[in-house]
Design an enzyme around this catalytic site. Sequence first.
Site, PDB file in Angstrom:
ATOM      1  N   LYS A 241       0.855  -1.190   0.000  1.00  0.00           N
ATOM      2  CA  LYS A 241       0.000   0.000   0.000  1.00  0.00           C
ATOM      3  C   LYS A 241       0.893   1.243   0.000  1.00  0.00           C
ATOM      4  CE  LYS A 241      -4.518   0.761   2.158  1.00  0.00           C
ATOM      5  NZ  LYS A 241      -5.265   0.717   3.441  1.00  0.00           N
TER       6      LYS A 241
HETATM    7  O1  G3P Z   1      -8.577   1.670   4.528  1.00  0.00           O
HETATM    8  C1  G3P Z   1      -8.618   3.037   4.868  1.00  0.00           C
HETATM    9  C2  G3P Z   1      -9.465   3.216   6.084  1.00  0.00           C
HETATM   10  O2  G3P Z   1      -8.948   2.456   7.155  1.00  0.00           O
HETATM   11  C3  G3P Z   1      -9.578   4.670   6.491  1.00  0.00           C
HETATM   12  O3  G3P Z   1     -10.745   4.787   7.230  1.00  0.00           O
HETATM   13  O4  G3P Z   1     -12.317   5.832   8.835  1.00  0.00           O
HETATM   14  O5  G3P Z   1      -9.837   6.354   8.950  1.00  0.00           O
HETATM   15  O6  G3P Z   1     -11.220   7.220   7.041  1.00  0.00           O
HETATM   16  P1  G3P Z   1     -11.039   6.112   8.062  1.00  0.00           P
END
Ligand code: G3P
Length: 212
Positions: free
Chosen positions: A85
């Site tokens: 990633k």
């Molecule tokens: O895979 C990306 C994800 O974990 C981000 O989520 O809720 O931190 O925007 P969030």
Amino acid sequence: MELFLDTANINEISEINNMGIISGVTTNPSLITKEGKDFKETVKRIAEIVNGPISAEVNPNLTKAIDIINEAHVIAQIHPNIIIKIPMTEEGLKACKTLTREGIGVNMTLIFSANQALLCALSGARYVSPFVGRLDDIDIVGVDLIKSISKIFKQNSISTNIIAASIRNPLHVTECALAGADVITVPYKVIKQMIAHPLTDIGIEKFKKDYN
Ligand code: G3P
């Protein structure tokens, strides 16, 4: 379409994997740090539980392609199913090109526009990760980005897979599935919410009463 689990928590992964509904796992530095354990050991254990693509993110402090590539080589050695990633930057695109041509799968992350996704696809990324929830957070309809990317990729026969990420609720899952996401990476809490429905609970109670 596939579901990945968006967590680095081994117990959550084991529990949901036993239902046969996930095909992979995505992690990021925040999710890894939340578990407080060694990065490589955590990624290795995840890859030993789920037989599918496991996204492990490079150190976001690395700003030069060569350094990203070198770290990606180390991470890729952890397990054959590891996907690297990489945050969407100019140097990240350069690293994506090199790693892709070496046969290493790349998931370009922190995608917030269709143009970013297109550039990553042209660079050879196996996955792009547009963040739906974080767009919603700033009053931009996140699922519209999934629709745009999906239309561009389909119209141009681009094989890069769209992973709808930053999923905050079951409605996001439905909307992203309808919008053409190839994968939706879902937090543990949202998976549990997807399973439950009050009418199912009411129906089970009635069936139990009548059965008894
Ligand atoms: O895979 C990306 C994800 O974990 C981000 O989520 O809720 O931190 O925007 P969030």
